[in-house]
Design an enzyme around this catalytic site. Structure first.
Site, mmCIF file in Angstrom:
data_model
loop_
_atom_site.group_PDB
_atom_site.id
_atom_site.type_symbol
_atom_site.label_atom_id
_atom_site.label_comp_id
_atom_site.label_asym_id
_atom_site.label_seq_id
_atom_site.Cartn_x
_atom_site.Cartn_y
_atom_site.Cartn_z
ATOM 1 C CB SER A 120 38.363 28.220 -1.080
ATOM 2 O OG SER A 120 38.815 28.527 -2.378
ATOM 3 C CG ASP A 210 46.318 26.957 -1.494
ATOM 4 O OD1 ASP A 210 46.138 27.144 -2.710
ATOM 5 O OD2 ASP A 210 45.505 27.306 -0.614
ATOM 6 C CG HIS A 242 42.843 25.494 -2.310
ATOM 7 N ND1 HIS A 242 43.070 26.604 -1.533
ATOM 8 C CD2 HIS A 242 41.578 25.628 -2.793
ATOM 9 C CE1 HIS A 242 42.002 27.381 -1.546
ATOM 10 N NE2 HIS A 242 41.086 26.804 -2.286
#
Length: 269
Positions: A120, A210, A242
């Protein structure tokens, strides 16, 4: 049982940069192990190298990959707005290569087998410091980087991309002075130095459900045809959201994810 410990990186006037170091069971100074430098996720505003989520994740990763790991604890918004997280990460990276008086790094880490990675926001950091390293004495010091579910954005929507409005608002909140969604820090393909990375191998991991999946794929595609002199691979986890491997590290796709990381490191030796 794995061993881990916190460690100071460098003292600054405002605070102490820090990191958590990990050493696998049975580590032997006579047979040094690859070094894995990790940048945690959390939108630049939550999580840390010392939170349970990432501590558990790094424990598992170190056990499976048999590496020495250092998890960087950069400062976060809102107390410290961007670009401080990128600056802290770069400072930490330079510290690792500065021959610090750190027993675990000096005795157990093989500095000829060094990898970087993050998920991320940590993947965003990973790419950016890899570009920065290419323009420094650290160029060529890395065997590869792992870019997992990267937090990349852009002004122009991609085909099939969903509503990215909240992710865009997050970016401007954590970086009030940004030039916008085409800031090279968050949209790396807009960086004139995009094709200059301090490594020759990149593994990009995305998750089918995601919101950021198309940005990750776009990064993979652009890196593959930009003229960068390296090999980029893409792995997609079907049916997953995610950073799913953080909350469910024993599910089938998480097990496969860890196998991919281990294979990536072993293939780069």
């Amino acid at each position: 049982m794995l061993r881990s410990k916190p460690g100071d990186v460098e003292r600054l006037p405002e605070s102490v940069l820090s990191a958590r170091l990990y050493l696998p069971k049975g580590a032997n100074p006579q047979s040094k192990l690859p070094l894995f430098i990790y940048f945690h996720g959390g939108g630049f505003c939550i999580e840390s190298a010392f939170c349970a989520t990432y501590h558990n994740f790094l424990n598992l990763l170190v056990e499976k990959a048999n590496v020495v790991a250092i998890s960087v604890n950069y400062r976060r918004a809102p107390e410290f707005s961007l670009p401080i997280a990128f600056q802290d990460s770069w400072t930490s990276l330079k510290w690792v290569f500065s021959n610090p008086k750190e027993e675990w790094l000096n005795n157990y880490a093989d500095f000829n087998r060094v990898f970087m990675g993050g998920d991320s926001a940590g993947a965003t950091i990973t790419h950016n410091v890899a570009v920065q390293a290419a323009h420094s004495e650290l160029n060529g010091k890395f065997n590869g980087i792992l870019v997992v579910h990267p937090y990349f954005l852009g002004v122009k929507p991609l085909d099939s991309e969903g509503d990215m409005d909240l992710l865009g608002k997050l970016w401007t909140a954590v970086y009030p002075t940004t030039s916008g969604l085409d800031d090279p820090l968050i949209n790396p393909v807009k960086d004139p130095n995009f094709k200059k990375l301090a490594c020759k191998k990149v593994l990009v991991c995305v998750a089918e459900k995601d919101l950021l999946v198309y940005r990750g794929k776009f990064y993979y595609e652009q890196l593959g045809k930009c003229g960068w002199n390296g090999v980029v691979e893409l792995a997609e986890a079907k049916g997953e959201n995610h950073v799913f491997f953080l909350s469910n590290p024993t599910c089938e796709n998480a097990v496969e994810f860890f196998k991919l990381v281990v294979a990536f490191i072993n293939a780069s030796e």
